[in-house]
Design an enzyme around this catalytic site. Structure first.
Site, mmCIF file in Angstrom:
data_model
loop_
_atom_site.group_PDB
_atom_site.id
_atom_site.type_symbol
_atom_site.label_atom_id
_atom_site.label_comp_id
_atom_site.label_asym_id
_atom_site.label_seq_id
_atom_site.Cartn_x
_atom_site.Cartn_y
_atom_site.Cartn_z
ATOM 1 N N ASP A 1 0.857 -1.172 0.000
ATOM 2 C CA ASP A 1 0.000 0.000 0.000
ATOM 3 C C ASP A 1 0.898 1.228 0.000
ATOM 4 O O ASP A 1 2.114 1.134 0.157
ATOM 5 C CB ASP A 1 -0.932 -0.023 1.216
ATOM 6 N N GLU B 1 -10.128 7.011 4.788
ATOM 7 C CA GLU B 1 -9.043 6.503 5.615
ATOM 8 C C GLU B 1 -8.992 7.163 6.983
ATOM 9 O O GLU B 1 -10.021 7.399 7.608
ATOM 10 C CB GLU B 1 -7.724 6.606 4.859
#
Length: 833
Positions: free
Chosen positions: A311, A510
């Site tokens: 990621d 997020e």
């Protein structure tokens, strides 16, 4: 040579002879191949690659931080467009611009004029609820809403539409589906999870992967309108302690695998080609650096044979690593580094490690081979220039049949929690007012990961397809002889027969969406006030709640006549009107079929609830009314279960955070590790704390920075705070009572922030060095100095933080923000008391 190989070689020679604007269109020359299997072809390519080409192949750069010429020079294996990256450098770009840039990268990566092998790169994109970076794309409900539909066949259709629209812009690969099982709704990515129930996630995983990639083993697998899928984020990202993004999932391993690994078994069975490693940790071990998880479990136990991608700079969070230097992640099992802006430094360090003998070349070959297999299997080597592919058809974006699938998904995801006196469906011949902040807002109904990362700053006119809730209701009413009007503030000239009030969460993504509680609004909330105002005027009210997760809304439920959870429905909000607006006389056109994919809380504390028998459940998982159901409403308690802490000026006192603030330690491994005890440390070990006696037993805290990496100690509130309620910021000071134990061996900053990119700070290392050591002192910093640096005093989130990558130690007793009228402020100067 086998007959099939002869035809393949001939096709490649023909492609190699083609040209466009003088640029040879070269695919990897396999005319000498002796093994036409996927593995055989991949190994033959690997055998011809130089060390530099191999290193480039395991790197993925963001299009905002790399040019096609650089992709060629460094032999990059992949590029991606992050949530805030679009061709041309703006927020959005026309479909043709995506195709043109894809052409540029394809031409650069396949160019062999420098003697290189000319291997096409892969372009990955976060198409997580449709091809959501495109203005004309079909944007579907976010996953939490799709979970309420509980329809794997629908999910497969959604994936097929998404794949077609990705291919329409010349791209190859999507970072979806997310297979997190969100067990704590405070997590800022909860809407990326289909459900708290692993069975729903498991049922969806295989269907969605097959919809994206095609059926494994079939002729169309990964070809034509299909794209490469990604199962993410491996593993346990939905179960982190306190719901903190990039946090730590703690517990028995078998239980963690059973719950959070549920979706990976069917995804791998469907032959998902890539898996993305999670930012988070499991029982304290960072996943990007865990050989046990990425190799032993994922490949050994689960049988995954594609490649593992990281990621966003996640490898840099592994202890001992930086974004530009990290061999441990490779050795753990990471095959492709997502190094959006760090790729060049990572390339250089990897090459240096290879030349010094530190890099395990066999492991490098293994990673490259895994990537090559996916490229061969997907047909990328023969796909040709993106603009020349039959699938590159921008005109299909937002096509009518695609939007019809999205509209159906909206209908099926709606959950009815209350319908007093059978108010719904509303008769199509009546007059309806549509009100509330979300009534005519594409931004609010689409949420995060839409046009940009956070989904904010999006005007209705930027969406080239779809319709708002108001537009859908307006069309439905007009078609049945009724009327409707928009009034976001609830004002009207002629009293309507009913009001639909649309409100809910503002967009986030997020970690910015992490919460410390689940209270949507307290008693003075503006949306609650609007519902109450309309009710006081005798108008029946239907609340339509736009949210990515369950939130405490008991007062809103009590006040509303009907309450519908619409989740984050995407662009096709007309699906809401299909269910809410009936025929001319009020007969249903579509019934409610959605059932809660997450337990709904009866208080706002936010403690995880994942079973009907657990304390704190108002509506259990699987609840949802239909039009044939009758349920007498019993008024709910309007006590949220937690005090609404007003800011009094105190932030930290006697060694403890003062509500509404909480103490967090952070470093590159996790920016927000909560500190619940006197002793604690950040996950990466950059900063730690312990108790200290000052005026009483352990009434102060010692903070120690190791000097190994940057670390932060901060006091952060769950909700933003308006400091101007305390008075004029130009008359305020940040006051600290502390003890300097050792001088910092580098820069040291005091920072106040109001979110990402909204902060003000002062560098005070010299001031600290000049102070007496191991003596308690008081210091005051003018608040106006932080405001001048970019702090918005009306929405402060972090009221105090200390940050350094230097070795340093202090003791802290108290921090406050106080007003001293008439005191002259001077930035750069610290006032000692």
């Amino acid at each position: 040579m086998k007959v099939a190989n002869v035809f393949l070689a001939a096709a490649i020679l023909i492609l190699s002879a083609c040209s466009m604007d003088g640029q040879k269109l070269v695919v990897v020359d396999m005319s000498q191949e002796v093994d036409s299997s996927v593995d055989g072809r991949a190994r033959q390519i690997l055998a011809r690659m130089t060390l530099e080409e191999k290193i480039g192949q395991i790197l993925q750069a963001d299009i905002s931080a790399v040019t096609p010429d650089e992709a060629k020079a460094y032999n990059l294996g992949s590029v991606l467009n992050g949530g805030n990256s679009a061709p041309g450098g703006g927020k959005v770009a026309a479909p043709i611009q995506w195709i043109e840039l894809a052409d540029e990268f394809w031409l650069a990566s396949t160019d062999t004029t420098d003697g290189g092998i000319g291997l096409p790169l892969l372009w990955g994109t976060d198409a997580v609820h449709g091809h959501n970076n495109l203005q004309s794309a079909t944007i579907f409900p976010h996953n939490s809403g799709l979970g309420a539909a509980n329809d794997p066949a629908l999910l497969k259709e959604i994936a097929q539409v998404t794949a077609r629209e990705i291919r329409a812009t010349g791209l190859d690969w999507t970072f979806a589906p997310t297979l997190a099982v969100a067990t704590d709704d405070r997590w800022g990515r909860a809407y990326e999870s289909y459900s708290e129930n692993p069975e729903i996630v498991a049922a969806y995983a295989g269907a969605f992967v097959e919809g994206l990639q095609g059926e494994a083993g079939s002729e169309g697998f990964l070809r034509g309108d299909h794209v490469i899928a990604t199962a993410k984020h491996f593993l346990g990202d939905g179960g982190t302690q306190y719901g903190i993004d990039r946090g730590d999932t703690i517990g028995d391993w078998d239980e963690i695998l059973h719950t959070h690994g549920a979706g990976y078994f069917p995804a791998i069975e469907a032959d998902v080609q890539t898996v993305m490693a999670s930012f988070s940790s499991v029982n304290g071990e960072k996943i990007h650096g865990s050989k046990w998880l990425l190799t032993d479990v994922l490949r050994g136990e689960l049988g995954f044979d594609g490649f593992v991608v990281g990621d966003w700079n996640g490898h840099g969070e592994v202890p001992g690593c930086t974004p530009e230097d990290c061999l441990p992640a490779l050795y753990a099992g990471l095959d492709m580094y997502m190094a959006p802006d760090s790729w060049k430094g990572l390339y250089n360090s990897m090459l240096a490690h290879a030349k010094s003998g530190e890099l395990d070349l066999e492991r490098l070959d293994e990673a490259v081979l895994r990537i090559l297999r996916v490229k061969v299997r997907s047909g990328l080597l023969e796909a040709g220039l993106p603009s020349q592919r039959l699938t590159s058809r921008p005109e299909i974006l937002g096509r009518e049949d695609h939007r019809a699938v999205a509209r159906r998904a909206v209908r099926q995801s709606l959950v009815l929690l209350k319908n007093d006196a059978n108010l719904l469906p509303l008769a199509g011949s009546k007059t309806v007012m549509i009100s509330g902040s979300g009534a005519n807002s594409m931004q609010q109904q689409t949420g995060g990961w839409t046009l940009n990362w956070q989904g904010t700053g999006n005007e209705n006119k930027e969406f080239l397809t779809g319709e708002t809730v108001f537009a859908g209701v307006e069309a439905a009413m007009a078609a049945r002889g009724g009327s409707s009007f928009l009034s976001t503030d609830g004002s009207f000239e002629e009293k309507p027969d009913a009001a639909i009030v649309v409100y809910g969460e503002e967009p986030y993504a997020e970690y910015r969406g992490d919460r410390t509680d689940l209270v949507y609004e307290f008693e003075d909330g503006s949306n609650l006030a609007l519902v109450k105002k309309l009710k006081s005027q005798g108008i029946p009210v239907v609340s339509v709640f736009l949210t990515g997760r369950p939130l405490w809304v008991n007062p809103h439920l009590n006040t509303s006549d009907a309450f519908v959870v619409a989740w984050l429905p995407g662009t096709e909000a007309g699906g809401i009107s299909d269910v809410l607006i009936g025929g001319e006389t009020g007969e249903p056109r579509y019934d409610f079929s959605g059932k809660l994919s997450f337990s709904w809380p009866d208080n706002g504390v936010g403690e995880p609830i994942n079973a009907a028998t657990e304390t704190g459940v108002l509506f259990p998982f699987g609840f949802g009314l239909g039009y044939s159901d009758t349920a007498e409403w019993v008024p709910l308690s309007e006590d949220p279960g937690l005090a609404r802490d007003e800011f009094t000026g105190q932030i930290f006192m006697r060694g403890e955070a003062v509500a509404p603030f909480n103490l967090f330690l952070g470093d590159s491994s996790n920016p927000n590790t909560p500190v619940d005890a006197l002793v604690g440390q950040s996950i990466g070990g950059a900063v730690s704390t312990r108790g200290l006696d000052y005026k009483a037993q352990e009434d102060a805290r010692v903070f120690t920075w190791s000097g190994n990496k940057a670390g932060t100690a901060k006091l952060q509130a769950g909700r933003s705070i308006d400091l101007t309620r305390q008075g004029d910021p130009s008359e305020m000071f940040v006051q600290i009572e502390w003890q300097i134990i050792s001088a910092p061996e580098g820069e040291f900053r005091v920072i106040l922030d109001c979110g990402e990119g909204c902060e003000g700070g002062m560098e005070i290392s010299q001031y600290l060095s000049d102070q007496p050591k191991e003596e308690w002192i008081s210091s005051s910093f003018p608040l106006s100095c932080f405001v001048e640096q970019g702090l918005d005093p009306t929405k402060v989130q972090t009221a105090f933080s200390l940050s350094t990558d230097a070795k340093f130690s202090i003791a802290l007793y108290a921090v406050s923000i106080s007003r001293f009228p008439g005191t002259k402020q001077s930035c750069g100067k610290v006032f000692e008391q």
